[in-house]
Enzyme design. Sequence first.
Site, PDB file in Angstrom:
ATOM      1  N   GLU A  69       0.820  -1.211   0.000  1.00  0.00           N
ATOM      2  CA  GLU A  69       0.000   0.000   0.000  1.00  0.00           C
ATOM      3  C   GLU A  69       0.852   1.257   0.000  1.00  0.00           C
ATOM      4  OE1 GLU A  69       0.816   1.624   2.964  1.00  0.00           O
ATOM      5  OE2 GLU A  69       1.869  -0.237   3.488  1.00  0.00           O
TER       6      GLU A  69
ATOM      7  N   GLY B 158       6.386   0.227   4.411  1.00  0.00           N
ATOM      8  CA  GLY B 158       5.199  -0.114   3.641  1.00  0.00           C
ATOM      9  C   GLY B 158       5.553  -0.430   2.207  1.00  0.00           C
ATOM     10  N   GLU B 159       4.641  -0.117   1.280  1.00  0.00           N
ATOM     11  CA  GLU B 159       4.786  -0.382  -0.163  1.00  0.00           C
ATOM     12  C   GLU B 159       5.248  -1.815  -0.449  1.00  0.00           C
ATOM     13  OE1 GLU B 159       8.961   1.484  -1.731  1.00  0.00           O
ATOM     14  OE2 GLU B 159       7.618   3.033  -0.980  1.00  0.00           O
ATOM     15  N   ALA B 160       4.845  -2.757   0.395  1.00  0.00           N
ATOM     16  CA  ALA B 160       5.139  -4.185   0.223  1.00  0.00           C
ATOM     17  C   ALA B 160       6.604  -4.536   0.373  1.00  0.00           C
ATOM     18  CB  ALA B 160       4.617  -4.709  -1.127  1.00  0.00           C
ATOM     19  N   SER B 161       7.393  -3.598   0.874  1.00  0.00           N
ATOM     20  CA  SER B 161       8.843  -3.811   0.888  1.00  0.00           C
ATOM     21  C   SER B 161       9.258  -5.006   1.749  1.00  0.00           C
ATOM     22  CB  SER B 161       9.572  -2.543   1.336  1.00  0.00           C
ATOM     23  OG  SER B 161       9.073  -2.084   2.574  1.00  0.00           O
TER      24      SER B 161
END
Lengths: 350, 350
Positions: free
Chosen positions: B173, B315-318
């Site tokens: 996200e 975040g950002e799927a890292s």
Amino acid sequence: MSQWLTKPINTLLDADIQQAQKHQNLLTKPQGSLGVLESIAVTIAALQKTQYPRVDQAQVFIYAADHGIAQENVSAFPQAVTAEMVKNFSAGGAAICVLSHQHGLPLQVINLGLVSELPDLMAVEKHIIAPGTKNFLQHQAMNDEQLIKAFDVAKNKVEQAKSDGCELLIAGEMGIANTTSAAALVCALEGNAPEVIAGVGTGLDDNGMKHKVAIIEASLKNHANHLATPLEILQSFGGFEIAALTATYIRCAQQGIVALVDGFICSVAALFAVRINPQCKAWLIFSHQSAEQGHKKVLEIMGVKPLLEFNMRLGEASGAALAYPLIRSACLLHTDMASFASADVSEKLA
Amino acid sequence: MSQWLTKPINTLLDADIQQAQKHQNLLTKPQGSLGVLESIAVTIAALQKTQYPRVDQAQVFIYAADHGIAQENVSAFPQAVTAEMVKNFSAGGAAICVLSHQHGLPLQVINLGLVSELPDLMAVEKHIIAPGTKNFLQHQAMNDEQLIKAFDVAKNKVEQAKSDGCELLIAGEMGIANTTSAAALVCALEGNAPEVIAGVGTGLDDNGMKHKVAIIEASLKNHANHLATPLEILQSFGGFEIAALTATYIRCAQQGIVALVDGFICSVAALFAVRINPQCKAWLIFSHQSAEQGHKKVLEIMGVKPLLEFNMRLGEASGAALAYPLIRSACLLHTDMASFASADVSEKLA
């Protein structure tokens, strides 16, 4: 003997760390939000003295050796398994083969001396010191020449890796009974009680554990008068593969190669490397904490926190190879992410 | 509304687990010595009902959306960053781009509605619901239609992934202020106090934290009369991306796709997915525990232990993308290792 072991090592400089940290802070993410990956990238960038830390050129060594102490029935598996697993490494069927293949890592097995003689095998080099160490319950495991030979094989292997362009080395081990050897080494070096350090290895039951502890206690007594230095201790209880690992970590640091440390046996070798030449510690990354009870203690002694805690206890560099892509991620993120300026992303509010 | 969310899911069967475990026990390693990797492989093999568990076909989705609550100054970064980061994802400069590229994972960004309008961008699909949610301090974040649309976008995206052959999905996200949304969601669903769940997000200071907690407390009061179900709570405080993540986890489980869960926001969405359709839990693998203080609590509520604890908070799927090769290792080891019989390796002593 082996004067090279204490030769100087380039260590981390504050200025290099600050410069690498400055670069991290330009990248399009909240400062510190990559956590452990940031420290890994900053450390490797500072060690390699570059803005572009790299571990793409990596290799796996497995040192294999047999242990005389296996005669005392301290392992859940028969001693023949050392040689059988060397064949399995060569044939590609072992865990480390699968992990090396996944990550494109060349795998070399270095046979330092097994009780069974092996034919020539693909990906296995013979540097036979003796058909295993002596049983350290009664004898020193190695004589002077054997210890020096184990160190020198490792020195040559690391230098060869360096000339191949190796940036990160993963070294592992295979040797039935080597958790007994490693536990005795720690107890002699650090003064811990055997029942605190010795673990189930490949799967001892309670009686097996009691016997293993008793054998280590008796061995420590029998060698008490020649345990003054790390080298004497290695000579008394070591395996050829553990001595080779110790020398590998030191030589990697001297040559500017990052070493990714595997589980209990490898961490014991790393502890000896740090005691012999403390500056090598900066070049070691600890990959995982294994299920072997002594491992946690050894990591605590060195004050290091490994990347993974997966309850593994296989050895053969499997934990280190598993963790390798995480180190690679850290370096790639440091090198390839956009900066706030280049990507035109707003920075944190004042 | 969205009846499909509670449709049945294939869950783990004891017989399938036992069969997979039996296969693990044939491999050339002491039983259990691959630790967590064995449980992952056994779980995926049992879910996929195969002796050859696979996650090679994997994809990354990033759902991006803006949050009305950002108007209350609950984030350390300006709201413009959501759109700026979508551009950065498209251009390849963000952390998730580097990690996706490292692992050969196709990355798709799904724009669910930002305050700034964006031009057409490579790798970004527009499924605009509204230019961000409403400010939930005064209003419900979404109306009925908006919530349903967020669910349906996710349903379609997962079905498309399934038809592409996807075996494992990583969803992430981007949305400035979404840790405030996620914290309010947990407090409303589980009854926790905001100061226990709310964290620093992208980097609030102490005053910022107090303000964030106060905003969540006031919002919980303002919506107290319509928080009876997970869907009402999502509608009150959710972001479009969090609703989409919730639906993604449920639809993945319904379609037989393993989902690798990222950090705090994603775990909150996973918690909602589990509350809406409990059987989806078997299909979720939790990748890491982040530095955001509420994350630990959310993982505890679900009784799950993530693979990594790297102190990340990006975040950002890292975190999920970082952990992906570990899942792949588990499957490859299960599939490709030799057995004791095939490699002619002796088994454990009786």
